[in-house]
Design a protein around this motif. Structure first.
Motif, PDB file in Angstrom:
ATOM      1  N   ALA A 191       0.842  -1.194   0.000  1.00 39.88           N
ATOM      2  CA  ALA A 191       0.000   0.000   0.000  1.00 39.88           C
ATOM      3  C   ALA A 191       0.881   1.249   0.000  1.00 39.88           C
ATOM      4  N   ALA A 192       0.398   2.308  -0.617  1.00 37.55           N
ATOM      5  CA  ALA A 192       1.161   3.550  -0.679  1.00 37.55           C
ATOM      6  C   ALA A 192       1.358   4.109   0.727  1.00 37.55           C
ATOM      7  N   PRO A 193       2.598   4.450   1.092  1.00 34.03           N
ATOM      8  CA  PRO A 193       2.836   4.974   2.442  1.00 34.03           C
ATOM      9  C   PRO A 193       2.226   6.351   2.621  1.00 34.03           C
ATOM     10  N   LEU A 194       1.820   6.613   3.839  1.00 27.38           N
ATOM     11  CA  LEU A 194       1.263   7.913   4.192  1.00 27.38           C
ATOM     12  C   LEU A 194       2.415   8.858   4.520  1.00 27.38           C
ATOM     13  N   SER A 195       2.359  10.088   4.026  1.00 30.32           N
ATOM     14  CA  SER A 195       3.406  11.050   4.352  1.00 30.32           C
ATOM     15  C   SER A 195       3.203  11.550   5.775  1.00 30.32           C
ATOM     16  N   GLY A 196       4.283  11.936   6.405  1.00 28.65           N
ATOM     17  CA  GLY A 196       4.206  12.415   7.773  1.00 28.65           C
ATOM     18  C   GLY A 196       5.392  11.948   8.578  1.00 28.65           C
ATOM     19  N   ASN A 197       5.508  12.458   9.786  1.00 28.06           N
ATOM     20  CA  ASN A 197       6.591  12.071  10.688  1.00 28.06           C
ATOM     21  C   ASN A 197       6.080  11.038  11.682  1.00 28.06           C
ATOM     22  N   PHE A 198       6.654   9.843  11.631  1.00 26.10           N
ATOM     23  CA  PHE A 198       6.206   8.754  12.478  1.00 26.10           C
ATOM     24  C   PHE A 198       7.390   8.162  13.241  1.00 26.10           C
ATOM     25  N   PRO A 199       7.214   7.856  14.529  1.00 30.47           N
ATOM     26  CA  PRO A 199       8.278   7.163  15.268  1.00 30.47           C
ATOM     27  C   PRO A 199       8.519   5.778  14.664  1.00 30.47           C
ATOM     28  N   TYR A 212       2.968   4.163  13.921  1.00 29.75           N
ATOM     29  CA  TYR A 212       4.368   3.785  14.058  1.00 29.75           C
ATOM     30  C   TYR A 212       4.822   3.039  12.801  1.00 29.75           C
ATOM     31  N   ILE A 213       6.078   3.231  12.449  1.00 27.56           N
ATOM     32  CA  ILE A 213       6.704   2.418  11.407  1.00 27.56           C
ATOM     33  C   ILE A 213       7.482   1.317  12.110  1.00 27.56           C
ATOM     34  N   VAL A 214       7.240   0.077  11.729  1.00 27.64           N
ATOM     35  CA  VAL A 214       7.855  -1.070  12.402  1.00 27.64           C
ATOM     36  C   VAL A 214       8.719  -1.835  11.413  1.00 27.64           C
ATOM     37  N   LEU A 215       9.978  -2.044  11.789  1.00 28.23           N
ATOM     38  CA  LEU A 215      10.927  -2.827  10.995  1.00 28.23           C
ATOM     39  C   LEU A 215      11.299  -4.086  11.758  1.00 28.23           C
ATOM     40  N   ALA A 216      11.499  -5.190  11.038  1.00 30.39           N
ATOM     41  CA  ALA A 216      11.935  -6.430  11.683  1.00 30.39           C
ATOM     42  C   ALA A 216      12.723  -7.260  10.686  1.00 30.39           C
ATOM     43  N   SER A 217      13.690  -8.005  11.197  1.00 31.52           N
ATOM     44  CA  SER A 217      14.420  -8.975  10.383  1.00 31.52           C
ATOM     45  C   SER A 217      14.521 -10.267  11.185  1.00 31.52           C
ATOM     46  N   LEU A 260      19.709  -2.347  10.496  1.00 32.78           N
ATOM     47  CA  LEU A 260      18.394  -1.738  10.269  1.00 32.78           C
ATOM     48  C   LEU A 260      18.384  -0.291  10.751  1.00 32.78           C
ATOM     49  N   LEU A 261      18.990  -0.042  11.904  1.00 29.03           N
ATOM     50  CA  LEU A 261      19.046   1.321  12.424  1.00 29.03           C
ATOM     51  C   LEU A 261      19.754   2.257  11.448  1.00 29.03           C
ATOM     52  N   ALA A 262      20.824   1.774  10.845  1.00 25.86           N
ATOM     53  CA  ALA A 262      21.581   2.604   9.904  1.00 25.86           C
ATOM     54  C   ALA A 262      20.794   2.868   8.632  1.00 25.86           C
ATOM     55  N   LYS A 263      19.814   2.024   8.346  1.00 24.05           N
ATOM     56  CA  LYS A 263      19.048   2.144   7.103  1.00 24.05           C
ATOM     57  C   LYS A 263      17.650   2.703   7.330  1.00 24.05           C
ATOM     58  N   VAL A 264      17.375   3.225   8.505  1.00 24.25           N
ATOM     59  CA  VAL A 264      16.021   3.707   8.795  1.00 24.25           C
ATOM     60  C   VAL A 264      15.565   4.731   7.766  1.00 24.25           C
ATOM     61  N   HIS A 265      16.415   5.683   7.447  1.00 27.82           N
ATOM     62  CA  HIS A 265      16.001   6.707   6.487  1.00 27.82           C
ATOM     63  C   HIS A 265      15.765   6.099   5.107  1.00 27.82           C
ATOM     64  N   ALA A 266      16.664   5.204   4.684  1.00 32.01           N
ATOM     65  CA  ALA A 266      16.516   4.584   3.361  1.00 32.01           C
ATOM     66  C   ALA A 266      15.240   3.762   3.267  1.00 32.01           C
ATOM     67  N   PHE A 267      14.886   3.088   4.351  1.00 34.63           N
ATOM     68  CA  PHE A 267      13.710   2.218   4.327  1.00 34.63           C
ATOM     69  C   PHE A 267      12.405   2.976   4.549  1.00 34.63           C
ATOM     70  N   THR A 268      12.457   4.058   5.309  1.00 34.21           N
ATOM     71  CA  THR A 268      11.210   4.702   5.751  1.00 34.21           C
ATOM     72  C   THR A 268      11.033   6.129   5.249  1.00 34.21           C
ATOM     73  N   GLY A 269      12.113   6.768   4.832  1.00 38.00           N
ATOM     74  CA  GLY A 269      12.028   8.159   4.424  1.00 38.00           C
ATOM     75  C   GLY A 269      11.943   9.133   5.581  1.00 38.00           C
ATOM     76  N   GLN A 270      12.019   8.635   6.809  1.00 34.75           N
ATOM     77  CA  GLN A 270      11.909   9.495   7.981  1.00 34.75           C
ATOM     78  C   GLN A 270      13.246  10.173   8.272  1.00 34.75           C
ATOM     79  N   GLU A 271      13.191  11.473   8.576  1.00 34.70           N
ATOM     80  CA  GLU A 271      14.391  12.219   8.929  1.00 34.70           C
ATOM     81  C   GLU A 271      14.543  12.261  10.450  1.00 34.70           C
ATOM     82  N   GLN A 272      15.561  11.586  10.952  1.00 34.98           N
ATOM     83  CA  GLN A 272      15.883  11.569  12.382  1.00 34.98           C
ATOM     84  C   GLN A 272      14.652  11.299  13.253  1.00 34.98           C
ATOM     85  N   PRO A 273      13.963  10.201  13.015  1.00 37.84           N
ATOM     86  CA  PRO A 273      12.791   9.888  13.850  1.00 37.84           C
ATOM     87  C   PRO A 273      13.211   9.411  15.224  1.00 37.84           C
TER      88      PRO A 273
END
Length: 526
Positions: A151-159, A186-191, A219-232
């Motif tokens: 699904a298309a991601p929603l724009s905005g600042n999310f933890p 919230y944006i949730v990442l898992a591996s 994953l922490l180093a790639k947060v911006h690449a994966f989520t587009g969030q700036e310093q969340p």
């Protein structure tokens, strides 16, 4: 550490079933819920009852590679090694879409893919991965979830929340919780949790925890690449062995600002962290919440060879001094049921497990606690913090075990050393007295002075500084044979032979078994 980043989104099979509903706020409604479930319900996502938040939920699954490490696929039976693959599951607030939600089966296929059985036919999925192939479990696979693939991601600042799964477990093991958090913004990442060289762990060792911690750091180093969030704002959430690994990751990555432990192994295997050169419990200073399983009956512990101190001992929590920390015990959950897959598929243990309705309610409560904690510490939500500290304690089936507030840090050994170095390591006794006057409880461990003195001494440019530190240490600890031995070695390194001889002789007086001092004295007197 870099990666070759390609994101082939996992294509899911659709399903169309109704959305889920939820209610439970007080002991009275908890009791009412249990009665309803007893009469009409069985285990299902719907009956867990996690009411989605205001956001639609999107889901993506893709694989990236950590080219700084190598990996070997076990089932290929070749000698080939490749950059370490890191499958990533990503849940996120999405734009509303009429697309059909995922089924549990779609997540189960990801479990198979991450375990390197990506071509396994669906009919083999259950028995292949530990869960029995019963009619009820087959029905679970067809249940709808709340996520829509791609699904298309929603724009905005999310933890951001990074989920650390249990020992050799899939990134999707707690998919209901991850979806629910995404629905609340919230944006949730898992591996998946994998071993250092292939998918197999050594046996829940420190090396295994360090490997999973390194995956979390990736994953922490790639947060911006994966989520587009700036310093969340970022938190970690770990279940079982993942609870241990996330502590090790936080020790090396200061971007983690809060931590939730779902019956994490930081409670049961804390001793495995202690040898790590990166971890010091006194440096742990972020908000922390641990949700514990119910007490295991003594007869079960004896029958299964489990340490009988497991129910009560929690050394990691006990040693926390600089973190705001919470510990709650869930009296209706055993360990496996802090995960979605455990609640849905795990065979119940008739010796100790609670009835299914109680397990579902308790799992929902655990999710609610996780959300309120994240709201309080990633969103500075005063209402959530008040809930966590007050009203939450009155819920049935949950025991508030302990709450901690941070102790003021005060003056540290690092502060002492910086002030000593600024003064050229002169007047150390005066500095000690000055600091003791400011902070009477201040102490300098003998071992730290010894380590600092040797570090300075072996550097030719600071050898005399090392001697000054070790001389001060022997005045502070005049009965330490080890310190006099180190001071003697420092004198000898600086070719101050007479002072070295006197210090070795003093060390030997304090410890007649000091063979190093005895040998050095013989060398110096020949």
């Amino acid at each position: 550490m870099d990666s070759s980043l390609s994101v082939p989104f996992y294509r899911m099979q659709p399903s169309a079933k109704p959305a889920i509903s939820w209610y439970m706020k007080t002991p009275l409604t908890t009791l009412f819920t249990l009665l309803i479930f007893s009469a009409f319900g069985q285990v299902s996502l719907n009956n867990i009852g996690l009411t989605p938040g205001e956001y639609a939920v999107g889901f993506r699954h893709f694989t990236v590679h950590d080219s700084s490490r190598t990996y070997q696929r076990v089932g290929d039976w070749t000698n080939e090694h490749s950059p370490r693959p890191i499958p990533v599951s990503l849940w996120y607030p999405a734009q509303p879409t009429p697309a059909t939600p995922l089924q549990v089966l779609d997540y189960y296929r990801i479990l198979a893919e991450e375990d390197e059985w990506e071509y396994l036919p669906d009919e083999f999925l259950l028995n292949w991965f530990d869960y029995p192939n019963t009619a009820q479990n087959r029905a679970h696979l067809q249940e709808p979830t709340t996520a829509r693939a791609n699904a298309a991601p929603l724009s905005g600042n999310f933890p951001v929340v990074i989920y650390a799964p249990s020992l050799r477990a899939s990134s999707i093991e707690n998919f209901a919780l991850c979806e629910w958090l995404a629905s609340h913004g919230y944006i949730v990442l898992a591996s998946p949790s994998r071993g250092a060289d292939n998918k197999h762990f050594e046996g829940a060792t420190l090396k295994d925890a360090a490997t999973q911690a390194r995956d979390l750091q990736f994953l922490l180093a790639k947060v911006h690449a994966f989520t587009g969030q700036e310093q969340p704002k970022i938190a970690t959430l770990g279940f079982s062995f993942g609870g241990l690994s996330q502590v090790l990751a936080q020790a090396q990555h200061q971007d983690i600002q809060a931590m939730v432990s779902l019956d994490g192994s930081n409670k049961y295997q804390y001793y495995k962290l202690e040898p790590s050169p990166f971890f010091d419990v006194q440096d742990f200073d972020i908000p922390f919440m641990h949700l514990s399983q119910k007490d295991i009956p003594r007869e079960v512990m004896l029958a299964d060879g489990i340490d009988t101190t497991l129910n009560s001992q929690f050394e990691f929590f006990d040693q926390l001094t600089h973190a705001e920390a919470y510990h709650f015990k869930f009296t209706n959950l055993t360990h496996a049921y802090f995960s979605t897959l455990g609640v849905l598929f795990q065979t119940r243990d008739p010796r100790q497990d609670k009835p299914d309705p109680a397990i579902m309610v308790a799992y929902r409560q655990a999710c609610e606690y996780a959300l309120q904690f994240l709201q309080a510490y990633l969103r500075d939500d005063a209402q959530a913090l008040a809930w966590l500290q007050g009203a939450a304690h009155h819920q049935a089936g949950i025991l508030p075990m302990s709450t901690k507030t941070p102790v003021a840090t005060g003056i540290t050994f690092q502060d002492f050393h910086e002030r000593a170095a600024a003064d050229g390591y002169q007047n150390l006794d005066a500095l000690w007295e000055e600091i003791k006057g400011q902070q009477p409880s201040f102490q300098i461990p003998e071992g730290r002075l010894n380590n600092l003195g040797l570090q300075l001494m072996f550097n030719p440019q600071t050898s005399q500084d090392g001697i000054l530190i070790l001389e001060f240490a022997t005045r502070l600890y005049p009965n330490s044979a080890n310190l006099f031995d180190s001071l003697a070695e420092a004198y000898l390194f600086a070719d101050q032979r007479s002072q070295a001889l006197a210090a070795f002789e003093k060390s030997l007086v304090l410890d007649g078994g000091n063979t190093n001092a005895l040998q050095r004295i013989q060398q110096l007197t020949e």
